[in-house]
Design an enzyme around this catalytic site. Structure first.
Site, PDB file in Angstrom:
ATOM      1  N   HIS A 303       4.631  13.027   7.104  1.00  0.00           N
ATOM      2  CA  HIS A 303       3.272  13.389   7.499  1.00  0.00           C
ATOM      3  C   HIS A 303       2.497  13.896   6.288  1.00  0.00           C
ATOM      4  O   HIS A 303       2.991  14.715   5.528  1.00  0.00           O
ATOM      5  CB  HIS A 303       3.350  14.502   8.552  1.00  0.00           C
ATOM      6  N   CYS A 319      -3.893  13.156  13.497  1.00  0.00           N
ATOM      7  CA  CYS A 319      -2.846  13.765  12.674  1.00  0.00           C
ATOM      8  C   CYS A 319      -1.938  14.723  13.449  1.00  0.00           C
ATOM      9  O   CYS A 319      -0.729  14.536  13.482  1.00  0.00           O
ATOM     10  CB  CYS A 319      -3.464  14.438  11.458  1.00  0.00           C
ATOM     11  N   GLU A 348      -4.021  16.474   1.319  1.00  0.00           N
ATOM     12  CA  GLU A 348      -5.195  16.611   2.185  1.00  0.00           C
ATOM     13  C   GLU A 348      -6.190  15.469   1.979  1.00  0.00           C
ATOM     14  O   GLU A 348      -6.487  15.077   0.852  1.00  0.00           O
ATOM     15  CB  GLU A 348      -5.873  17.957   1.905  1.00  0.00           C
ATOM     16  N   ASP A 388      -7.809   5.322  -0.388  1.00  0.00           N
ATOM     17  CA  ASP A 388      -6.673   6.205  -0.156  1.00  0.00           C
ATOM     18  C   ASP A 388      -6.043   6.520  -1.515  1.00  0.00           C
ATOM     19  O   ASP A 388      -5.810   5.613  -2.300  1.00  0.00           O
ATOM     20  CB  ASP A 388      -5.664   5.447   0.731  1.00  0.00           C
ATOM     21  N   ARG A 390      -3.196   8.487  -1.715  1.00  0.00           N
ATOM     22  CA  ARG A 390      -1.858   9.060  -1.497  1.00  0.00           C
ATOM     23  C   ARG A 390      -0.778   8.290  -2.223  1.00  0.00           C
ATOM     24  O   ARG A 390       0.230   8.848  -2.606  1.00  0.00           O
ATOM     25  CB  ARG A 390      -1.546   9.090   0.006  1.00  0.00           C
ATOM     26  N   LYS A 417       3.568   3.733   3.921  1.00  0.00           N
ATOM     27  CA  LYS A 417       4.795   4.543   3.964  1.00  0.00           C
ATOM     28  C   LYS A 417       6.021   3.655   4.182  1.00  0.00           C
ATOM     29  O   LYS A 417       7.037   3.796   3.493  1.00  0.00           O
ATOM     30  CB  LYS A 417       4.694   5.602   5.076  1.00  0.00           C
TER      31      LYS A 417
END
Ligand SMILES: [Zn+2]
Length: 477
Positions: A303, A319, A348, A388, A390, A417
């Site tokens: 997560h 979320c 975040e 994004d 991440r 992921k």
């Protein structure tokens, strides 16, 4: 100074302060640093006795002298590292400790300093006179509450590059060095907790979950092990994950932090970086010893932080519902004999930050046609330049650290992921989507957009659904 001292007699201690020492004097909120040019005999009121004045006398090494800034951006000529790091070493001692000390420059073997982004709060505490700049942590009784590893992945080439696999045992393994004055600090802490989430009570009431008195108690609370991880980047490995040259990575990190860490570009001999970014928290549900058994069925949710939903229940995204669903799935998996893993990354707003995220919300809500799923990713890119940030390439490290080679049930719809895990050799047997009934009112835009973009879903949306799914406008809150 001596006049102030002479006002009190009882409890004073006499100390000899030779030339070259720095004396910190605190009087209420005021703090004065005095560099001694001559030897003095000081009488010191012990801070522990709580008098209105407290004095600290510290032998400051050269790097800490207030009148002396020592640049560590170049290696000592002919200097040999006292604590070399051999990344991937099969034993903690063979690998060597990661040392980001700011008080013993000669011992440093990592760029940056301990505590990640909290190093800046430490600087504020020192600036305010509340923290002794060379204070060392007292690590008594801080050892891990449950044992993790060692696992073969810790020394497999290129397997772990963004955390220190030995970070939780640093205080145990290097106890003697710490006692001798080395500033070695753990980068991982392993503790225990009991989670008390109201959604678990609802799951019990709805019959989705059964209390067993051990994993899930009658009141819905759950016993877990919790693990905090500060990032430790092995720069050659990070560069490899992102498909760039290490020199390019170092230079970009240097430039994008406005030159915050000159050693990135001047110290190729230092290969480890303690970046000032948020870390990772792992919650392990079930018997942690089962990590070592390859037959253990693993349920896992990875997560990425979303303060608005995770903590405050904002309904624009999925979320918290997905996080809680992951915990519930973990509980069921553990009750069936398996182990549950929640990995929570501080990333975040897709690692773009909350300010960018809220700007994007406004842009989405105000665009012509309203907050429509078909323009969901485009709006983020308009504001942030990327959809994004991440980049899940580093995410599997936490699972490698736990010795995981297979996830039986992966509670996530994210292709990024999934691809990152599979690409790094972690098998994923089943992907678990968020049930429709758990999607909050305003979050259907996000869900439809993600499904249309190829996120895993048992039922991908029709094109009309993507065009028609519209969120609440800014005047409807
Ligand atoms: Zn969210």
């Amino acid at each position: 100074m001596e006049q102030a001292i002479s006002r009190r007699n009882r409890g004073w201690r006499r100390l000899i302060a030779p030339k070259g020492r720095v004396c910190y004097i605190r009087d209420g909120a005021r703090r004065v640093a005095v560099s001694l040019n001559v030897a003095l005999i000081l009488t010191v009121w012990p801070a522990a006795r709580g008098g209105p004045m407290a004095f600290w006398l510290r032998q400051m090494n050269r790097s800490n002298r207030t009148d002396h800034i020592r640049i560590t951006s170049h290696p000592e000529p002919g200097g040999k590292p006292r604590f070399p790091i051999r990344w991937g070493g099969a034993r903690a001692r063979e690998r060597g400790p990661v040392i980001g000390t700011v008080s013993r420059p000669g011992d440093r073997n990592a760029i940056g300093s301990h505590g990640g982004c909290y190093a800046l709060y430490r600087a504020l505490a020192v600036s305010a006179g509340a923290l002794d700049p060379i204070r060392r942590p007292d690590l008594t009784n801080t050892d891990p509450a449950v044992s993790i590893g060692p696992f073969p992945q810790w020394s497999e080439p290129d397997r772990i590059v963004s955390l220190d696999p030995w970070g939780h045992v640093a205080a145990q393994v290097f106890r003697a060095e710490i006692a001798a004055g080395a500033d070695i600090r753990p980068t991982i802490a392993v503790s225990k907790a009991r989670l008390d989430l109201h959604e678990m009570q609802s799951a019990l009431a709805a019959g989705r979950l059964k209390a067993d008195g051990e994993i899930v108690r009658r009141n819905g609370s759950m016993a877990v092990a919790k693990i905090a991880i500060d990032p430790v980047w092995y720069l050659p490995g990070i560069a490899q994950r992102f498909g760039c040259a290490e020199t390019v990575l170092r230079r970009t990190l240097f430039e994008q932090t406005a030159g915050m860490f000159p050693e990135l570009v001047t110290r190729p001999d230092m290969q480890v970086f303690l970046p000032p970014i948020g870390g990772t928290t792992i919650y392990l549900i079930g018997d942690v010893k089962k990590l070592a058994d390859p037959a253990t069925k693993i349920t896992c949710r990875v997560h990425d932080e979303c303060n608005g939903s995770d903590v405050f229940g904002s309904d624009i995204c999925t979320c918290r519902p997905y996080l809680i669903h992951g915990i519930e799935e973990c509980a069921r998996g553990v009750q069936a004999g398996g182990l549950g893993i929640i990995v929570y990354n501080r990333k975040e707003g897709r690692a773009l930050g909350e300010v960018t995220k809220f700007l994007v919300y406004n842009a989405r809500k105000r665009q012509q046609g309203g907050d429509v799923a078909s323009a969901y990713f485009e709006r983020t890119e308009c504001v942030a330049g990327v959809q994004d940030a991440r980049f899940q390439q580093l995410m599997p490290d936490a699972l490698h650290w736990l010795g995981v080679r297979r996830i039986d049930r992966f509670v996530s719809m994210s292709d990024m992921k999934y691809d990152a895990l599979v690409g790094q050799g972690i098998e994923v047997l089943e992907r678990v989507a968020l049930p429709d009934e758990l999607i909050p009112a305003d979050a259907h835009v996000e869900m439809a957009a993600k499904k249309a973009a190829g996120y895993f879903s048992p039922a991908p949306p029709a094109p009309a659904e993507v065009a028609d799914t519209t969120g609440r406008s800014l005047d409807k809150y």
